[in-house]
Scaffold this active site. Sequence first.
Site, short mmCIF file in Angstrom:
data_model
loop_
_atom_site.label_atom_id
_atom_site.label_comp_id
_atom_site.label_asym_id
_atom_site.label_seq_id
_atom_site.Cartn_x
_atom_site.Cartn_y
_atom_site.Cartn_z
N HIS A 9 0.83 -1.20 0.00
CA HIS A 9 0.00 0.00 0.00
C HIS A 9 0.87 1.26 0.00
O HIS A 9 1.99 1.26 0.52
CB HIS A 9 -0.92 0.01 1.22
CG HIS A 9 -0.19 0.05 2.53
ND1 HIS A 9 0.34 1.21 3.06
CD2 HIS A 9 0.11 -0.94 3.40
CE1 HIS A 9 0.93 0.94 4.21
NE2 HIS A 9 0.81 -0.37 4.43
N GLU A 87 -1.61 -6.75 7.34
CA GLU A 87 -0.29 -6.48 7.88
C GLU A 87 -0.04 -7.34 9.12
O GLU A 87 -0.99 -7.83 9.75
CB GLU A 87 -0.18 -4.99 8.23
CG GLU A 87 1.11 -4.53 8.89
CD GLU A 87 2.36 -4.82 8.06
OE1 GLU A 87 2.67 -6.02 7.86
OE2 GLU A 87 3.03 -3.86 7.64
#
Length: 231
Positions: A9, A87
């Site tokens: 990202h 994550e």
Amino acid sequence: MVKLVFARHGESEWNKANLFTGWADVDLSEKGTQQAIDAGKLIKEAGIEFDLAFTSVLTRAIKTTNLALENAGQLWVPTEKSWRLNERHYGALTGKNKAEAAEQFGDEQVHIWRRSYDVLPPAMAKDDEYSAHKDRRYADLDPALIPDAENLKVTLERAMPYWEEKIAPALLDGKNVFVGAHGNSIRALVKHIKGLSDDEIMDVEIPNFPPLVFELDEKLNIVKEYYLGGE
């Protein structure tokens, strides 16, 4: 030969503020939004056409995936979201400033928590404001699967079933795949793809930009590895 493209990202608001993010749902910064747009433009320039896309259930990765595909002219590509691509969970460090954490716990201890393969950070309390246990996006998930802290080893262990059940079969079927995810979930999969040792993966960094490309043969052996744009 198939292409597997990993896009971490773009910069998030917490990346910008130097905070541990993990499973906290944080938006892209203005810079991060532009990085996602530019990733799509690089994909378009490279002439890479995707058949499938995968991303996490966190806003920063979803937006990066959508913006990249849109600017590649491929927003229509089927996209699947999974918590297994989230994550790494930073436990009780979530939301803390990295420099302040180093002052509180010591540089060496924080470095071990961040960079070691199998040392866990302090666990997050289940009533913490950032706890995934009270987040609706995980309502259908077995509570036992929701982590309170993760290291890279645990991140790989929960990402691997998704690789084996979804991503690898698509590649073996001859499909080009886009994965919009996070620094540590991508590192975990890169460790598997490249067969890196526990020590070797610790030196691998995944930047917010540009995307990382693997060209793979029919057995998913690496033929070529490079970053788009030649960086």
